[in-house]
Scaffold this active site. Sequence first.
Site, PDB file in Angstrom:
ATOM      1  N   THR A  75      38.329  36.574  39.205  1.00  0.00           N
ATOM      2  CA  THR A  75      36.992  35.717  39.042  1.00  0.00           C
ATOM      3  C   THR A  75      37.350  34.421  37.266  1.00  0.00           C
ATOM      4  O   THR A  75      37.185  33.980  37.025  1.00  0.00           O
ATOM      5  CB  THR A  75      35.549  36.372  39.071  1.00  0.00           C
ATOM      6  OG1 THR A  75      35.715  37.337  39.813  1.00  0.00           O
ATOM      7  CG2 THR A  75      34.733  36.189  38.264  1.00  0.00           C
ATOM      8  N   ARG A  96      46.959  36.109  45.170  1.00  0.00           N
ATOM      9  CA  ARG A  96      48.033  36.806  46.059  1.00  0.00           C
ATOM     10  C   ARG A  96      46.189  37.163  46.718  1.00  0.00           C
ATOM     11  O   ARG A  96      45.365  36.806  47.103  1.00  0.00           O
ATOM     12  CB  ARG A  96      48.023  38.528  45.821  1.00  0.00           C
ATOM     13  CG  ARG A  96      48.653  38.642  44.713  1.00  0.00           C
ATOM     14  CD  ARG A  96      48.988  40.200  44.690  1.00  0.00           C
ATOM     15  NE  ARG A  96      47.560  40.599  43.638  1.00  0.00           N
ATOM     16  CZ  ARG A  96      47.877  42.258  43.469  1.00  0.00           C
ATOM     17  NH1 ARG A  96      48.492  42.825  43.559  1.00  0.00           N
ATOM     18  NH2 ARG A  96      46.621  42.718  42.863  1.00  0.00           N
ATOM     19  N   LYS A 107      36.994  48.277  48.159  1.00  0.00           N
ATOM     20  CA  LYS A 107      37.784  47.449  47.268  1.00  0.00           C
ATOM     21  C   LYS A 107      36.684  45.617  47.706  1.00  0.00           C
ATOM     22  O   LYS A 107      36.295  45.398  46.111  1.00  0.00           O
ATOM     23  CB  LYS A 107      39.158  46.868  47.194  1.00  0.00           C
ATOM     24  CG  LYS A 107      39.352  45.513  46.376  1.00  0.00           C
ATOM     25  CD  LYS A 107      40.539  45.656  45.998  1.00  0.00           C
ATOM     26  CE  LYS A 107      41.223  45.041  44.612  1.00  0.00           C
ATOM     27  NZ  LYS A 107      41.137  43.400  45.062  1.00  0.00           N
ATOM     28  N   PHE A 303      46.153  44.569  39.133  1.00  0.00           N
ATOM     29  CA  PHE A 303      46.269  45.795  38.157  1.00  0.00           C
ATOM     30  C   PHE A 303      46.184  45.903  36.371  1.00  0.00           C
ATOM     31  O   PHE A 303      45.724  44.708  36.290  1.00  0.00           O
ATOM     32  CB  PHE A 303      46.796  47.319  38.566  1.00  0.00           C
ATOM     33  CG  PHE A 303      46.441  47.620  40.130  1.00  0.00           C
ATOM     34  CD1 PHE A 303      45.730  47.929  40.164  1.00  0.00           C
ATOM     35  CD2 PHE A 303      48.024  48.551  40.235  1.00  0.00           C
ATOM     36  CE1 PHE A 303      44.874  49.073  41.826  1.00  0.00           C
ATOM     37  CE2 PHE A 303      47.582  48.791  41.760  1.00  0.00           C
ATOM     38  CZ  PHE A 303      46.039  49.571  42.336  1.00  0.00           C
ATOM     39  N   PHE A 383      28.949  39.997  31.643  1.00  0.00           N
ATOM     40  CA  PHE A 383      27.613  40.757  32.853  1.00  0.00           C
ATOM     41  C   PHE A 383      26.434  39.953  31.949  1.00  0.00           C
ATOM     42  O   PHE A 383      26.410  40.161  30.005  1.00  0.00           O
ATOM     43  CB  PHE A 383      28.203  41.859  32.242  1.00  0.00           C
ATOM     44  CG  PHE A 383      28.938  42.295  33.565  1.00  0.00           C
ATOM     45  CD1 PHE A 383      28.586  42.785  34.622  1.00  0.00           C
ATOM     46  CD2 PHE A 383      30.430  42.123  33.174  1.00  0.00           C
ATOM     47  CE1 PHE A 383      29.824  42.676  36.043  1.00  0.00           C
ATOM     48  CE2 PHE A 383      31.372  42.150  34.669  1.00  0.00           C
ATOM     49  CZ  PHE A 383      31.233  42.954  35.476  1.00  0.00           C
ATOM     50  N   TRP A 411      31.351  32.764  35.736  1.00  0.00           N
ATOM     51  CA  TRP A 411      30.605  33.934  37.075  1.00  0.00           C
ATOM     52  C   TRP A 411      29.627  33.177  37.190  1.00  0.00           C
ATOM     53  O   TRP A 411      29.458  33.199  38.615  1.00  0.00           O
ATOM     54  CB  TRP A 411      31.092  35.931  37.311  1.00  0.00           C
ATOM     55  CG  TRP A 411      30.153  36.208  38.101  1.00  0.00           C
ATOM     56  CD1 TRP A 411      30.570  37.412  39.099  1.00  0.00           C
ATOM     57  CD2 TRP A 411      29.020  36.397  38.097  1.00  0.00           C
ATOM     58  NE1 TRP A 411      29.930  37.779  39.859  1.00  0.00           N
ATOM     59  CE2 TRP A 411      28.716  36.965  39.420  1.00  0.00           C
ATOM     60  CE3 TRP A 411      27.741  35.915  37.634  1.00  0.00           C
ATOM     61  CZ2 TRP A 411      26.801  37.383  39.844  1.00  0.00           C
ATOM     62  CZ3 TRP A 411      26.233  36.967  37.875  1.00  0.00           C
ATOM     63  CH2 TRP A 411      26.226  37.198  39.008  1.00  0.00           C
TER      64      TRP A 411
END
Length: 558
Positions: A75, A96, A107, A303, A383, A411
């Site tokens: 994101t 990817r 996921k 990761f 958030f 976002w």
Amino acid sequence: MAYKTDIEIAREANKKPIQEIGAKLGIGSDDLLPYGHDKAKVSQKFIDSVQGNESGKLILVTAINPTPAGEGKTTTTVGLGDGLNRIGKKAAVCIREASLGPNFGMKGGAAGGGYAQIVPMEDMNLHFTGDFHAITSAHSLLSAMIDNHIYWGNEQEIDIRRVQWKRVVDMNDRALRQITASLGGVANGFPREAGFDITVASEVMAILCLANNLKDLQQRLGDMIVAYRRDRTPVFCRDIKADGAMTVLLKDAMQPNLVQTLENNPAFVHGGPFANIAHGCNSVIATNTALKIADFVVTEAGFGADLGAEKFMNIKCRKAGLAPDCVVLVATVRAMKMNGGVAKADLGAENVDAVKEGCANLGRHIGNLKSFGVPVVVAINHFVTDTDAEVQAVKDYVATQGSEAILSRHWELGSEGSEALAKRVAEIAESGAAQFAPIYPDDMSLMEKINTIAKTIYRADEVLADQKIRDQLKLWEEQGYGHLPICMAKTQYSFSTDPNLRGAPVGHSVPVREVRLSAGAGFVVVVCGEIMTMPGLPRVPSAENIHLNDEGQIEGLF
């Protein structure tokens, strides 16, 4: 306030024809091989034609260790790409492709989220342009040819107890991890133990993402070790004569896929190797192509920075001659609180002390990334539950680490929310401050390379490897593989090999369970702890909620 789901936002996207997106980067319609109206592959002819161009600035997006609270690396990658375009930079995103298995597992999708997404979201998370099917087919062809070779007389004298090559399928299916093959009598061959990995863990996937062109691809495929003889000498893929046909199957899959963000900016989505058993970055050919035709390229590594970014620097950049100009480290207030000991159910309540407590993990990553000689900016992925005091606590902490943290609201707001981050990143990238270098040289011994990663990146006291493993590494050095980089396979949830050890642990050791030679991809995989190369589905898989609605639209992807 009710927020729309990712798929609802994606469905409302005002997509432009892919030829318009290509034109932004100077790719003519003749050099785009369209898959429908909104995605296309970029021709090899075009890729060859831009190799003499000067390269743009390379921005790597990475993150703290993943937590169930979510970090939002993709994101942020998309949001930053849109933000750079918003401030007048010619920027492209490189990420990817998504694996089918995790999409139907737990996921969800891999195309970003909220108003910082790449579209078409459904296609990208399902069959897309068929690249993963091509990789599965090429891998399966080699599997079939190995067993066929043994059946018809075994000219290479393969020891069938030492066939290294597993089969693959792009689905989470734990029942296939360990199987017995060739049962049913003489006509079916010689019974032996076998097993399946998920497609993204295939060495073919890693090779596709590291190869520069089709010639390099075939050379690397031929270099793969598929089995050993009784005298322990290796049998290569080219000994089975499968490398040519595999290259034919991968011919189209080698060409990068061009799609667009919600704000109609160009995005290359290509390749998808695991970030623990492989190097976890999108393809070299996509990144290189983007750098030749855009002023800024924003890419991500899988990761946390201890896995994906370390491999991006030590494997991908080393092999492809790349050098990042700036690293963006993604963190969230929620993840800081989790690292500070707060349970997932309690993350909504303000807890500044827990944020401060959890910042140690962030600080460790900042220090590690700086050890590669690259400037680091922390992106606080916002958030709606974050409080001003919590955000300030992260900013204050990052300042003590000689870096800076910028709140990014991509976002919720798209590029408007990432503008401040984009301005600072562009400034740093254009300053020429980066002095990139991998943390170990090619000519260091394999064991020393493992020690360097364990001590420098994980802050471990020691590496525990028994004599059998040390002897194997020495043998590979004698066989000419000592110059290869190391690909550490360990849990993504901790700096240590214990997934439950959060924060910034010290005084731990790194036990090496096994080592594997990926001679075609060009790295040595070091397996630490329990690493699954074939995941299983959770008790309630996402697949249970994925369906077509009455309008024929896909529901349940997220």
